[in-house]
Design a protein around this motif. Structure first.
Motif, PDB file in Angstrom:
ATOM      1  N   ARG A   1       1.223  -1.098   0.028  1.00 45.85           N
ATOM      2  CA  ARG A   1      -0.034   0.599   0.133  1.00 45.85           C
ATOM      3  C   ARG A   1       1.231   0.724   0.140  1.00 45.85           C
ATOM      4  NH1 ARG A   1      -2.840  -2.675  -1.752  1.00 45.85           N
ATOM      5  NH2 ARG A   1      -4.444  -4.106  -1.317  1.00 45.85           N
ATOM      6  N   ASN A   2       2.208   1.118   0.930  1.00 45.59           N
ATOM      7  CA  ASN A   2       2.760   2.455   0.388  1.00 45.59           C
ATOM      8  C   ASN A   2       3.906   2.411  -1.047  1.00 45.59           C
ATOM      9  OD1 ASN A   2       1.458   3.316   3.152  1.00 45.59           O
ATOM     10  ND2 ASN A   2       3.654   2.649   4.435  1.00 45.59           N
ATOM     11  N   ASP A   3       3.715   1.808  -1.766  1.00 50.80           N
ATOM     12  CA  ASP A   3       4.376   1.755  -2.971  1.00 50.80           C
ATOM     13  C   ASP A   3       3.656   2.455  -4.553  1.00 50.80           C
ATOM     14  OD1 ASP A   3       5.121   1.109  -5.383  1.00 50.80           O
ATOM     15  OD2 ASP A   3       7.562  -0.435  -4.547  1.00 50.80           O
ATOM     16  N   PRO A   4       3.648   3.288  -5.274  1.00 49.14           N
ATOM     17  CA  PRO A   4       3.128   3.986  -5.645  1.00 49.14           C
ATOM     18  C   PRO A   4       1.979   3.010  -6.607  1.00 49.14           C
ATOM     19  CG  PRO A   4       4.642   5.770  -4.747  1.00 49.14           C
ATOM     20  CD  PRO A   4       4.628   4.721  -3.908  1.00 49.14           C
ATOM     21  N   SER A   5       3.450   2.016  -7.114  1.00 52.81           N
ATOM     22  CA  SER A   5       3.264   0.975  -8.275  1.00 52.81           C
ATOM     23  C   SER A   5       2.419   0.206  -8.034  1.00 52.81           C
ATOM     24  CB  SER A   5       4.683   0.557  -8.856  1.00 52.81           C
ATOM     25  OG  SER A   5       5.339  -0.329  -8.251  1.00 52.81           O
ATOM     26  N   LEU A   6       2.217  -0.179  -6.663  1.00 53.01           N
ATOM     27  CA  LEU A   6       1.207  -1.754  -5.762  1.00 53.01           C
ATOM     28  C   LEU A   6       0.501  -1.566  -5.333  1.00 53.01           C
ATOM     29  CD1 LEU A   6       5.036  -3.275  -4.220  1.00 53.01           C
ATOM     30  CD2 LEU A   6       4.263  -3.885  -6.843  1.00 53.01           C
ATOM     31  N   ARG A   7       0.083  -0.339  -5.348  1.00 49.20           N
ATOM     32  CA  ARG A   7      -0.246   0.406  -3.744  1.00 49.20           C
ATOM     33  C   ARG A   7      -2.531   0.128  -4.735  1.00 49.20           C
ATOM     34  NH1 ARG A   7       0.098   5.831  -3.705  1.00 49.20           N
ATOM     35  NH2 ARG A   7       1.312   5.422  -2.479  1.00 49.20           N
ATOM     36  N   ASP A   8      -2.219  -0.348  -5.479  1.00 53.27           N
ATOM     37  CA  ASP A   8      -4.132  -0.323  -6.377  1.00 53.27           C
ATOM     38  C   ASP A   8      -4.020  -1.673  -6.404  1.00 53.27           C
ATOM     39  OD1 ASP A   8      -5.032   1.741  -5.978  1.00 53.27           O
ATOM     40  OD2 ASP A   8      -3.853   2.223  -8.241  1.00 53.27           O
ATOM     41  N   SER A   9      -3.003  -2.824  -5.662  1.00 50.52           N
ATOM     42  CA  SER A   9      -2.627  -4.331  -5.888  1.00 50.52           C
ATOM     43  C   SER A   9      -3.959  -4.525  -5.323  1.00 50.52           C
ATOM     44  CB  SER A   9      -1.605  -5.790  -5.583  1.00 50.52           C
ATOM     45  OG  SER A   9      -1.051  -4.630  -6.129  1.00 50.52           O
ATOM     46  N   LYS A  10      -4.844  -5.756  -5.630  1.00 50.34           N
ATOM     47  CA  LYS A  10      -5.957  -5.913  -5.328  1.00 50.34           C
ATOM     48  C   LYS A  10      -5.188  -7.550  -3.941  1.00 50.34           C
ATOM     49  CE  LYS A  10     -10.066  -5.894  -8.606  1.00 50.34           C
ATOM     50  NZ  LYS A  10     -10.506  -6.942  -9.547  1.00 50.34           N
ATOM     51  N   VAL A  11      -5.684  -7.741  -3.041  1.00 48.78           N
ATOM     52  CA  VAL A  11      -5.011  -8.787  -1.796  1.00 48.78           C
ATOM     53  C   VAL A  11      -5.871  -9.351  -1.456  1.00 48.78           C
ATOM     54  CG1 VAL A  11      -3.760  -8.541   0.203  1.00 48.78           C
ATOM     55  CG2 VAL A  11      -3.365  -7.136  -1.497  1.00 48.78           C
ATOM     56  N   ILE A  12      -6.231 -10.956  -1.240  1.00 48.82           N
ATOM     57  CA  ILE A  12      -6.938 -11.561  -0.565  1.00 48.82           C
ATOM     58  C   ILE A  12      -5.713 -12.555   0.826  1.00 48.82           C
ATOM     59  CG2 ILE A  12      -8.398 -13.714  -0.335  1.00 48.82           C
ATOM     60  CD1 ILE A  12      -9.583 -12.953  -2.903  1.00 48.82           C
TER      61      ILE A  12
ATOM     62  N   LYS B   1      -7.039  -2.076   3.316  1.00 48.28           N
ATOM     63  CA  LYS B   1      -7.751  -1.739   2.187  1.00 48.28           C
ATOM     64  C   LYS B   1      -7.665  -3.455   1.156  1.00 48.28           C
ATOM     65  CE  LYS B   1      -8.676   2.809   1.044  1.00 48.28           C
ATOM     66  NZ  LYS B   1      -7.768   3.387   1.967  1.00 48.28           N
ATOM     67  N   ILE B   2      -7.385  -5.011   2.618  1.00 51.42           N
ATOM     68  CA  ILE B   2      -8.142  -6.176   1.568  1.00 51.42           C
ATOM     69  C   ILE B   2      -9.629  -6.410   0.230  1.00 51.42           C
ATOM     70  CG2 ILE B   2      -6.582  -7.352   3.094  1.00 51.42           C
ATOM     71  CD1 ILE B   2      -9.429  -8.397   4.400  1.00 51.42           C
ATOM     72  N   ALA B   3      -8.871  -6.957  -0.001  1.00 49.67           N
ATOM     73  CA  ALA B   3     -10.564  -6.874  -0.974  1.00 49.67           C
ATOM     74  C   ALA B   3     -11.117  -8.223  -0.364  1.00 49.67           C
ATOM     75  CB  ALA B   3      -9.825  -8.111  -2.456  1.00 49.67           C
ATOM     76  N   ASP B   4     -10.405  -8.862   0.300  1.00 54.13           N
ATOM     77  CA  ASP B   4     -11.743 -10.249   0.770  1.00 54.13           C
ATOM     78  C   ASP B   4     -10.579 -11.114   1.685  1.00 54.13           C
ATOM     79  OD1 ASP B   4     -13.579 -12.543   1.289  1.00 54.13           O
ATOM     80  OD2 ASP B   4     -14.267 -12.003  -0.550  1.00 54.13           O
ATOM     81  N   TYR B   5     -10.390 -12.409   2.453  1.00 56.68           N
ATOM     82  CA  TYR B   5     -10.355 -13.029   2.879  1.00 56.68           C
ATOM     83  C   TYR B   5     -10.875 -14.210   2.741  1.00 56.68           C
ATOM     84  CZ  TYR B   5     -13.408 -13.524   7.631  1.00 56.68           C
ATOM     85  OH  TYR B   5     -14.120 -13.072   8.449  1.00 56.68           O
TER      86      TYR B   5
END
Length: 146
Positions: free
Chosen positions: A74-85, A103-107
């Protein structure tokens, strides 16, 4: 032909990686990458030319755990929008709150229930289809004299 989505599975337990990968390979059309640590996850994400579409990230790992890894993402501008479960054997309330703030997408709970894992992964891989804009269609037909 469109490119397959890319899923990165991150878990320090080799058996969890094998299980998740084999479940997904049976039902989800995707390229599946795996790694066993938070630091190697970040390395893979930063080295790839194309972004990863979905990250399945274990919370409890030695060294850099899932929350620390997600914070770095989340702190890396190039990665911050990655979807994470998040993958978790037991999520206490405090961990869920921290994960939500990041901001996790799910678990998904471990051990994996195949249908649950597949459903949650497909939900986040497939972009929702926008409903047709009926008013715009009629407006367009007015412009051509129909």
């Amino acid at each position: 032909m469109s490119k397959l989505p890319v899923i990165l599975i991150v878990d320090d337990d080799e058996m969890n990686i094998v299980m998740a990968k084999s479940i997904l390979e049976m039902k989800v059309r995707a390229e599946i990458l795996t790694t066993s640590s938070g630091s190697s996850c970040l390395g893979i994400l930063r080295q790839r030319k194309d972004p990863v579409d979905l990250i399945l990230l274990d919370i409890a790992m030695p060294g850099m755990d899932g929350l620390q890894t997600l914070a770095a993402i989340r702190n890396d501008p190039s990665l911050r929008d990655s979807k994470v479960i998040f993958l978790t054997a037991s999520a206490d309330k405090e961990t869920i709150v921290k994960a939500s703030q990041l901001k996790i997408a799910d678990y998904v709970k471990k051990p994996f229930i195949p249908e649950d894992l597949i459903t949650r992964v497909e939900k986040h891989l497939n972009s929702p289809i926008e409903p047709p804009k009926v008013n715009d269609m009629f407006k367009d037909s007015d412009n051509i004299g129909l």
